[in-house]
Design a protein around this motif. Structure first.
Motif, PDB file in Angstrom:
ATOM      1  N   LEU A  12      -2.539  54.041 -47.222  1.00 51.34           N
ATOM      2  CA  LEU A  12      -1.692  55.162 -46.482  1.00 51.34           C
ATOM      3  C   LEU A  12      -1.064  54.640 -45.321  1.00 51.34           C
ATOM      4  O   LEU A  12       0.117  55.364 -45.006  1.00 51.34           O
ATOM      5  N   ALA A  13      -1.318  53.459 -44.672  1.00 52.39           N
ATOM      6  CA  ALA A  13      -0.732  53.062 -43.431  1.00 52.39           C
ATOM      7  C   ALA A  13       0.637  52.703 -44.011  1.00 52.39           C
ATOM      8  O   ALA A  13       1.848  52.792 -43.344  1.00 52.39           O
ATOM      9  N   VAL A  14       0.631  51.812 -45.273  1.00 54.80           N
ATOM     10  CA  VAL A  14       1.869  51.355 -45.782  1.00 54.80           C
ATOM     11  C   VAL A  14       2.904  52.704 -46.271  1.00 54.80           C
ATOM     12  O   VAL A  14       4.202  52.605 -46.041  1.00 54.80           O
ATOM     13  N   ALA A  15       2.293  53.599 -46.733  1.00 58.61           N
ATOM     14  CA  ALA A  15       3.066  54.830 -47.138  1.00 58.61           C
ATOM     15  C   ALA A  15       3.444  55.542 -46.022  1.00 58.61           C
ATOM     16  O   ALA A  15       4.664  56.075 -46.195  1.00 58.61           O
ATOM     17  N   ALA A  16       2.746  55.530 -44.992  1.00 53.93           N
ATOM     18  CA  ALA A  16       3.278  56.303 -43.601  1.00 53.93           C
ATOM     19  C   ALA A  16       4.494  55.706 -42.995  1.00 53.93           C
ATOM     20  O   ALA A  16       5.316  56.421 -42.723  1.00 53.93           O
ATOM     21  N   VAL A  17       4.886  54.453 -43.419  1.00 55.19           N
ATOM     22  CA  VAL A  17       6.152  53.885 -42.916  1.00 55.19           C
ATOM     23  C   VAL A  17       7.350  54.523 -43.671  1.00 55.19           C
ATOM     24  O   VAL A  17       8.242  54.861 -43.169  1.00 55.19           O
ATOM     25  N   THR A  18       6.846  54.624 -44.965  1.00 52.07           N
ATOM     26  CA  THR A  18       8.126  55.339 -45.932  1.00 52.07           C
ATOM     27  C   THR A  18       8.117  56.894 -45.600  1.00 52.07           C
ATOM     28  O   THR A  18       9.280  57.264 -45.409  1.00 52.07           O
ATOM     29  N   ALA A  19       7.017  57.346 -45.265  1.00 55.57           N
ATOM     30  CA  ALA A  19       7.146  58.840 -45.058  1.00 55.57           C
ATOM     31  C   ALA A  19       7.815  59.153 -43.514  1.00 55.57           C
ATOM     32  O   ALA A  19       8.661  60.049 -43.788  1.00 55.57           O
ATOM     33  N   CYS A  20       7.702  58.409 -42.765  1.00 49.35           N
ATOM     34  CA  CYS A  20       8.271  58.866 -41.563  1.00 49.35           C
ATOM     35  C   CYS A  20       9.901  58.351 -41.585  1.00 49.35           C
ATOM     36  O   CYS A  20      10.543  58.638 -40.683  1.00 49.35           O
TER      37      CYS A  20
ATOM     38  N   ALA B 141       8.261  53.792 -35.842  1.00 46.24           N
ATOM     39  CA  ALA B 141       9.207  54.296 -35.341  1.00 46.24           C
ATOM     40  C   ALA B 141      10.850  53.865 -35.587  1.00 46.24           C
ATOM     41  O   ALA B 141      11.763  54.909 -35.310  1.00 46.24           O
ATOM     42  N   LEU B 142      10.924  52.649 -36.036  1.00 46.18           N
ATOM     43  CA  LEU B 142      12.253  52.211 -36.449  1.00 46.18           C
ATOM     44  C   LEU B 142      12.579  53.077 -37.576  1.00 46.18           C
ATOM     45  O   LEU B 142      13.757  53.651 -37.708  1.00 46.18           O
TER      46      LEU B 142
ATOM     47  N   PHE C  75      11.929  56.144 -38.205  1.00 50.17           N
ATOM     48  CA  PHE C  75      12.155  57.557 -37.779  1.00 50.17           C
ATOM     49  C   PHE C  75      13.454  57.591 -37.321  1.00 50.17           C
ATOM     50  O   PHE C  75      14.472  58.451 -37.517  1.00 50.17           O
ATOM     51  N   SER C  76      13.768  56.768 -36.295  1.00 51.91           N
ATOM     52  CA  SER C  76      14.765  56.643 -35.592  1.00 51.91           C
ATOM     53  C   SER C  76      16.198  56.420 -36.383  1.00 51.91           C
ATOM     54  O   SER C  76      17.235  57.000 -36.269  1.00 51.91           O
ATOM     55  N   LEU C  77      16.060  55.430 -37.329  1.00 54.21           N
ATOM     56  CA  LEU C  77      17.375  55.268 -38.106  1.00 54.21           C
ATOM     57  C   LEU C  77      17.629  56.434 -39.138  1.00 54.21           C
ATOM     58  O   LEU C  77      18.779  56.922 -39.167  1.00 54.21           O
ATOM     59  N   THR C  78      16.522  57.171 -39.660  1.00 56.02           N
ATOM     60  CA  THR C  78      16.714  58.267 -40.431  1.00 56.02           C
ATOM     61  C   THR C  78      17.419  59.560 -39.421  1.00 56.02           C
ATOM     62  O   THR C  78      18.098  60.602 -40.078  1.00 56.02           O
TER      63      THR C  78
END
Length: 425
Positions: free
Chosen positions: A54-62, A117-118, A120-123
């Motif tokens: 879930l933590a790995v997937a959260a990076v993609t989700a954000c 955070a990265l 999210f900011s880039l997207t």
């Protein structure tokens, strides 16, 4: 005359490389090369920091959430500002942001919250860049070259990102964990310089009514998308596909390293196969549109992708994964080229940014949900479950698109780039 016959009757025009399109193509290819280094390295870094799916997937989700928050606003702004200037300014900001992240990784300060955070900011910055780029392209190439220009842009990006960028990641990571991100920052800055050097005539805009607001502009884009029967159907189908792709992408590194036990080399092989397939799909996309019409080309692509996903999720062999990713990439390119060109053709010129934003926001909105669903499925049902979940969602997308095949691109729009107003709903 049918859509397919009209497409066959008009030969596809090729965009001129000199001038604006050549520079825009080079900027896009450079940027994708750097992005490929970053996006391939980021999940590998996440897996090193945590073993929680879930933590790995959260990076993609954000990395998808900003489309829900800012996508419509980015489209409204893209129709108001100088699109070329907006693009290079965003690339400068993204280059500085990724450079700062590379420094953090080099100093050993990487963490899951920082990765989130990265992403999210880039997207968030990408919502303005992508809508501006979609609206700018019809000003850079002739109308009859629009479909070919999209195919060349996407194919060039896949060559740079998949065949050149992706396979370099293991080598760069061996030399230093920060190197993929540092290279990405450089490509952003080079792309900004190329876009800033463009000299294009943007379409004239009618004076805005007194008191016109961004909210009203956003509403106009949403209504234009909803009234177009073909675009509305394609948007819904793309939403289902993106839920599935969110699940697949967020957990693919776990599928390869955990279910197949193929390690980082297997992950690189899978990503390279996807890119190779995408390159082949770039050559097929226009041919499929001319023979079938754009909506029917989407049906073909979605059906083939469903079969590829079933193969990937049911056969526990690296060769099956590579073959599935190859087909997934090829038919994904057929889908993407025809989807984007369809939207550019049918949206009014002065509203392309807003219609693009409405389409992207509505269709991309499912990706964060898909990423989280993929994490849950991998944790509870097995590491191959996300691939099977994605296959089911693609099958639903194909079924939802079947009624729209009669509302394929009009005869005029089939001539590979003639912009038309949205058709009746």
């Amino acid at each position: 005359m049918t859509t397919a016959q009209a497409d066959q009757a008009v030969p596809a025009a090729k965009p001129a490389w000199r001038g604006g399109f050549g520079r825009l193509w080079t900027a896009a290819v450079l940027s994708r090369f750097g992005d490929a280094l970053r996006t391939a390295a980021l999940p590998l870094l996440a897996v090193r920091l945590t073993d929680d799916p879930l933590a790995v997937a959260a990076v993609t989700a954000c990395g998808y959430v900003p489309w829900l928050l800012f996508g419509l606003l980015g489209g409204a702004l893209a129709d108001r500002v100088d699109q070329r200037r907006a693009m290079w300014a965003v690339d400068v900001a993204r280059g500085l942001l990724v450079a700062a992240f590379a420094l953090a990784v080099a100093l050993g300060h990487a963490s899951i919250p920082l990765l989130i955070a990265l992403a999210f900011s880039l997207t968030a910055l990408q919502t303005l860049f992508d809508n501006a780029a979609t609206a700018l392209l019809p000003s850079v190439v002739r109308p009859e070259s629009l479909g070919s220009a999209n195919a060349r842009l996407m194919t060039g990006q896949q060559v740079a990102g998949g065949l050149l960028g992706g396979p370099l990641v293991p080598l760069l990571l061996t030399a230093g964990a920060f190197l993929p991100y540092a290279a990405d920052a450089v490509t952003y800055l080079l792309g900004a310089a190329l876009v800033a050097s463009l000299r294009v005539e943007t379409p004239s805009r009618e004076p805005r009514p007194a008191g016109a607001t961004l909210r009203a502009d956003i509403g106009d884009g949403l209504r234009a998308l909803w009234r177009d029967r073909a675009l509305r159907a394609v948007c819904g189908a793309t939403l289902l596909c993106n839920i599935g792709m969110g699940a697949l992408i967020a957990t693919l590194v776990l599928h390869v390293t955990g279910w197949l036990h193929a390690g980082t080399t297997g992950y690189a092989a899978a990503m390279t196969a996807y890119s190779a397939g995408s390159i082949a799909g770039g050559f097929l996309a226009q041919r499929a549109a001319r023979r079938l019409g754009r909506v029917r080309a989407l049906l073909l692509g979605g059906t083939a992708q469903t079969g590829a996903l079933l193969l990937m999720g049911s056969v526990r062999e690296l060769t099956a994964l590579v073959a599935g990713m190859l087909l997934l990439g090829a038919m994904g390119m057929v889908w993407n080229v025809n989807q984007v060109t369809l939207m550019q053709q049918r949206a009014p010129a002065a509203m392309t940014g807003r219609v693009s934003a409405a389409f992207r926001t509505a269709s991309t909105g499912g990706a964060p949900l898909g990423a989280l669903l993929g994490g849950v499925a991998a944790r509870t049902l097995g590491l191959n479950a996300p691939a099977l979940l994605t296959a089911a969602l693609f099958a639903l997308a194909v079924l939802s698109l079947i009624p729209a095949r009669a509302a394929d691109v009009s005869k005029d729009a089939a001539q590979d780039g003639v912009t038309t107003a949205p058709g009746p709903g």
